[in-house]
Enzyme design. Structure first.
Site, PDB file in Angstrom:
ATOM      1  N   LYS A  69       0.926  -1.382  -0.140  1.00 42.31           N
ATOM      2  CA  LYS A  69      -0.153  -0.128   0.057  1.00 42.31           C
ATOM      3  C   LYS A  69       0.780   1.217  -0.038  1.00 42.31           C
ATOM      4  O   LYS A  69       0.441   2.163  -0.669  1.00 42.31           O
ATOM      5  CB  LYS A  69      -1.008  -0.140   1.213  1.00 42.31           C
ATOM      6  CG  LYS A  69      -1.914   0.960   1.465  1.00 42.31           C
ATOM      7  CD  LYS A  69      -3.273   0.999   2.230  1.00 42.31           C
ATOM      8  CE  LYS A  69      -2.802   0.297   3.614  1.00 42.31           C
ATOM      9  NZ  LYS A  69      -1.803   0.794   4.276  1.00 42.31           N
ATOM     10  N   THR A  71       3.786   1.530  -0.990  1.00 49.25           N
ATOM     11  CA  THR A  71       4.667   1.629  -2.177  1.00 49.25           C
ATOM     12  C   THR A  71       3.850   2.160  -3.314  1.00 49.25           C
ATOM     13  O   THR A  71       4.204   3.070  -4.166  1.00 49.25           O
ATOM     14  CB  THR A  71       5.040   0.033  -2.618  1.00 49.25           C
ATOM     15  OG1 THR A  71       5.890  -0.415  -1.732  1.00 49.25           O
ATOM     16  CG2 THR A  71       5.760   0.093  -3.919  1.00 49.25           C
ATOM     17  N   ARG A  92       2.414   8.123   7.285  1.00 55.99           N
ATOM     18  CA  ARG A  92       2.594   8.066   8.569  1.00 55.99           C
ATOM     19  C   ARG A  92       4.113   7.635   8.785  1.00 55.99           C
ATOM     20  O   ARG A  92       4.808   7.446   7.907  1.00 55.99           O
ATOM     21  CB  ARG A  92       1.888   7.004   9.169  1.00 55.99           C
ATOM     22  CG  ARG A  92       0.530   7.353   9.289  1.00 55.99           C
ATOM     23  CD  ARG A  92      -0.358   6.035   9.820  1.00 55.99           C
ATOM     24  NE  ARG A  92       0.068   4.907   8.895  1.00 55.99           N
ATOM     25  CZ  ARG A  92      -0.144   3.628   9.278  1.00 55.99           C
ATOM     26  NH1 ARG A  92      -0.596   3.287  10.649  1.00 55.99           N
ATOM     27  NH2 ARG A  92       0.104   2.670   8.276  1.00 55.99           N
ATOM     28  N   LYS A 103       6.892  -6.941  10.356  1.00 53.17           N
ATOM     29  CA  LYS A 103       5.811  -6.128   9.186  1.00 53.17           C
ATOM     30  C   LYS A 103       6.873  -5.316   8.303  1.00 53.17           C
ATOM     31  O   LYS A 103       6.751  -5.579   7.096  1.00 53.17           O
ATOM     32  CB  LYS A 103       4.930  -5.110   9.790  1.00 53.17           C
ATOM     33  CG  LYS A 103       4.066  -4.545   8.441  1.00 53.17           C
ATOM     34  CD  LYS A 103       2.991  -3.450   9.435  1.00 53.17           C
ATOM     35  CE  LYS A 103       2.436  -2.667   8.095  1.00 53.17           C
ATOM     36  NZ  LYS A 103       3.316  -1.748   7.625  1.00 53.17           N
ATOM     37  N   ALA A 271      -3.362   1.278  12.956  1.00 54.86           N
ATOM     38  CA  ALA A 271      -4.693   1.258  12.689  1.00 54.86           C
ATOM     39  C   ALA A 271      -5.339   0.163  13.021  1.00 54.86           C
ATOM     40  O   ALA A 271      -6.700  -0.135  13.257  1.00 54.86           O
ATOM     41  CB  ALA A 271      -4.897   1.215  11.067  1.00 54.86           C
ATOM     42  N   PHE A 299      -3.390  -0.569   7.158  1.00 58.48           N
ATOM     43  CA  PHE A 299      -3.881  -1.570   7.043  1.00 58.48           C
ATOM     44  C   PHE A 299      -5.017  -1.487   5.915  1.00 58.48           C
ATOM     45  O   PHE A 299      -4.997  -0.734   5.270  1.00 58.48           O
ATOM     46  CB  PHE A 299      -4.323  -2.398   8.301  1.00 58.48           C
ATOM     47  CG  PHE A 299      -3.325  -2.651   9.274  1.00 58.48           C
ATOM     48  CD1 PHE A 299      -2.274  -3.461   8.784  1.00 58.48           C
ATOM     49  CD2 PHE A 299      -3.136  -2.087  10.593  1.00 58.48           C
ATOM     50  CE1 PHE A 299      -1.107  -3.828   9.790  1.00 58.48           C
ATOM     51  CE2 PHE A 299      -2.120  -2.479  11.436  1.00 58.48           C
ATOM     52  CZ  PHE A 299      -1.068  -3.309  11.017  1.00 58.48           C
ATOM     53  N   PHE A 379       3.065  -8.059  -9.444  1.00 60.36           N
ATOM     54  CA  PHE A 379       4.287  -9.021  -9.010  1.00 60.36           C
ATOM     55  C   PHE A 379       4.625  -9.742 -10.200  1.00 60.36           C
ATOM     56  O   PHE A 379       3.866  -9.867 -11.209  1.00 60.36           O
ATOM     57  CB  PHE A 379       3.963 -10.053  -7.792  1.00 60.36           C
ATOM     58  CG  PHE A 379       3.956  -9.169  -6.607  1.00 60.36           C
ATOM     59  CD1 PHE A 379       4.926  -9.663  -5.610  1.00 60.36           C
ATOM     60  CD2 PHE A 379       2.963  -8.446  -6.223  1.00 60.36           C
ATOM     61  CE1 PHE A 379       5.072  -8.952  -4.042  1.00 60.36           C
ATOM     62  CE2 PHE A 379       2.899  -8.008  -4.534  1.00 60.36           C
ATOM     63  CZ  PHE A 379       4.187  -8.315  -3.847  1.00 60.36           C
ATOM     64  N   TRP A 407       6.862  -0.861  -7.871  1.00 57.56           N
ATOM     65  CA  TRP A 407       8.203  -1.288  -7.343  1.00 57.56           C
ATOM     66  C   TRP A 407       9.365  -1.307  -8.440  1.00 57.56           C
ATOM     67  O   TRP A 407      10.444  -0.876  -7.905  1.00 57.56           O
ATOM     68  CB  TRP A 407       7.775  -2.602  -6.735  1.00 57.56           C
ATOM     69  CG  TRP A 407       9.071  -3.272  -5.846  1.00 57.56           C
ATOM     70  CD1 TRP A 407       8.943  -2.910  -4.505  1.00 57.56           C
ATOM     71  CD2 TRP A 407      10.240  -3.707  -6.087  1.00 57.56           C
ATOM     72  NE1 TRP A 407      10.154  -3.258  -3.792  1.00 57.56           N
ATOM     73  CE2 TRP A 407      11.164  -3.814  -5.140  1.00 57.56           C
ATOM     74  CE3 TRP A 407      10.939  -3.934  -7.108  1.00 57.56           C
ATOM     75  CZ2 TRP A 407      12.219  -4.484  -4.894  1.00 57.56           C
ATOM     76  CZ3 TRP A 407      12.171  -4.334  -7.556  1.00 57.56           C
ATOM     77  CH2 TRP A 407      12.777  -4.754  -6.115  1.00 57.56           C
TER      78      TRP A 407
END
Length: 553
Positions: A69, A71, A92, A103, A271, A299, A379, A407
């Site tokens: 998210k 990224t 954030r 994470k 979150a 999240f 991906f 990415w």
């Protein structure tokens, strides 16, 4: 293939004064923190009279397969700049807990990152340290007041204010303090929350200025007297001291993306146990400076997304113009029952089943009356057929889906997505909040469970029901609610992936946070102090004699 940190270390990073100039800041509105970071302070009446367009990026429920998210948020901001839209990103700050745990960080990845990546993921400008110090100063003052004759008649059995640490340390969830004899304080049970769960973190991200923050800190309820009356920070008389410790932390931090898009990074509430959004000041400042602001909520859409829309939006005074829901084929297949080890293999049946998770989020987000777009974070193992399935599924909800290959390609991998977002942002929206401000807490929770989670209803423990009766007497029962719930499932059971139905959310207790202005709803077995996994990321992080860091993602 280069790692995220290797890409960041090889990047061209502009001097921060150049980024400040690009953002439109005057010299008086920023102060450097080294060569590539700055603190900023912009008056809410400065710059544009009309705020820019706001793009909220959220996602499906996260899985160990990864959704990316942050990224996509960074890549989309770079892409919007790439198509000629003056854009800033607002994120954030990462917590050291997940950075050293499981994470990971919160600076994006690949060629869609904010930099300096290592600094941001570690100590950055010291905001989290200031928050931790302020939080524990209050804890020390509370115990000292009890020790020094207890003039406020605080009942040690009814204290709400724990201690805090920005580390995942399960051993500190429940502790006994004050041992060692008469001079070491009054023995009692206590515990630690992770710093991002501190009410001071919430207050920092919700305050418009220093005096607003001080007033909010005064309202914090730290516990109750022997007569069960609330005790506040104002009663203790230390709001000024705590505000002083946070005088610099309240200022948003200016950095940049790899493509030199100005980025504001400020505040970091989780979150799943807090409100999950960056600060009001950072978002508002970005909206004053840029034509487009891309921000994210923590999240999935069931947690950060809902909290942004129902809690932050009224305080910000502006709703999102577009909502982007991030999904990956890999994660959707995992929601469809496929194990993590098999996600690289095509499996249209698992994908078809897992798409129901995306469907619940599209249903919940579209009801707010704001244009919704799906970003499929690509991906290399995704097949054209699988991506086509996601696109077709979104169309059934009247939502267009676009591939984000950020990415590997940075903003260039999201040009089509950026154009769609810019077009959607011009559409007049009819924002509809989920609940009314004067709904009582149970009604608010039921609306979240039934509409956002797709569940059947709510079950209150005896303790939670008793708390609500007491809150009603004090006028606290109509405060906004912040759901503390597992991020992995729409339910409160982390093992129920996909889109479970006919479940109830089990509320075990409420935590009143009057300074922040909400009730935290503790559900299931969610914890406010996480633990480390069997192989924490800390095992892989190293540094050489030249100060070059490796293993940080």
């Amino acid at each position: 293939m280069q790692t995220d940190i290797e890409i960041a270390q090889a990047a061209e990073v502009w001097p921060i004064e150049k980024i400040a100039e690009k953002a439109g800041l005057t010299p008086a509105e920023w102060e450097p923190y080294g060569r590539d970071k700055a603190k900023i302070s912009v008056d809410e009446t400065a710059h544009k009279s009309e705020l820019g367009k706001l793009v909220l990026v959220t996602s499906i429920n996260p899985t160990p397969a990864g959704e990316g998210k942050s990224t996509v948020t960074v890549g989309l901001a770079d892409a919007l700049n790439g198509i000629g839209q003056q854009t800033m990103v607002a994120l954030r700050e990462p917590s050291l807990g997940p950075v050293m745990g499981l994470k990971g960080g919160a600076t994006g990845g690949g060629y869609a990152q904010v930099v300096p990546m290592a600094d941001i993921n570690l100590h950055f400008t010291g905001d989290f340290h200031a928050l931790t110090s302020a939080h524990n100063t209050l804890a020390a003052v509370i115990d000292n007041s009890i020790y020094q004759g207890n003039p406020l008649h605080i009942d040690p059995r009814r204290l709400l204010w724990k201690r805090a640490l920005d580390v995942n340390d399960r051993a500190l969830r429940h502790v006994t303090i004050g041992l060692g004899g008469p001079t070491s304080g009054v023995p009692r049970e206590d515990g630690f929350d992770i710093t991002v769960a501190s009410e001071l973190m919430a207050i920092l991200t919700l305050s418009h200025d220093l005096m607003d923050m001080k007033a909010r800190i005064e309202r914090i309820v730290i516990g109750y007297t022997y007569d069960k009356e609330p005790v506040t920070v104002k009663d203790l008389g230390v709001a000024g001291a705590l505000t002083t410790l946070l005088k610099d932390a309240i200022k948003p931090n200016l950095v940049q993306t790899l493509a030199q898009t100005p980025a504001l990074i400020h505040g970091g509430p989780f979150a799943n146990i807090a409100q999950g959004t960056n600060s009001i000041r950072a978002t508002k400042t970005a909206l004053q400076l840029a034509d487009y602001v891309v921000t994210e909520a923590g999240f999935g859409a069931d947690l950060g997304g809902e909290k942004f829309l129902d809690f932050k939006t009224p305080l910000l005074g502006k709703h999102p113009d577009v909502i982007v829901v991030v999904a990956t084929v890999r994660a959707l297949k995992m929601h469809g029952g496929l194990p993590k080890t098999a996600l690289t293999e095509p499996d249209e049946q698992a994908l078809a089943t897992g798409l129901a998770n995306l469907g619940q989020h599209l249903q919940s987000m579209t009801r707010y009356g704001v244009p919704v777009i799906v970003a499929v974070n690509r991906f290399v193992t995704d097949t054209p057929e699988e991506i086509a399935m996601v696109e077709a599924y979104a169309r059934d909800f009247g939502v267009q889906a676009y591939v984000a290959d950020v990415w590997a390609k940075g903003g260039a991998g999201a040009t089509e997505l950026a154009s769609a977002v810019a077009e959607a942002a011009q559409v007049a929206s009819d924002f509809k909040p989920l609940y009314e401000a004067d709904d009582d807490a149970v009604v608010k929770i039921e609306k979240i469970v039934q509409t956002i989670y797709g569940g059947a209803g709510v079950e209150l423990s005896d303790k939670a029901a008793k708390q609500l009766r007491e809150f009603a007497k004090r006028g606290w029962d109509k405060l906004p609610v912040i759901m503390a719930k597992t991020q992995y499932s729409l339910s409160d059971d982390a093992k129920k992936l996909g889109a479970p139905k006919d479940f109830k959310i089990h509320v075990r207790e409420f935590i009143p946070k009057l300074g922040a202005g909400f009730l935290v709803v503790m559900t299931g077995t969610v914890l406010t102090m996480p633990g480390l996994p069997s192989h924490p990321a800390a095992y892989d992080i190293d540094i050489d004699e030249n100060g070059r860091i490796t293993g940080l993602f």
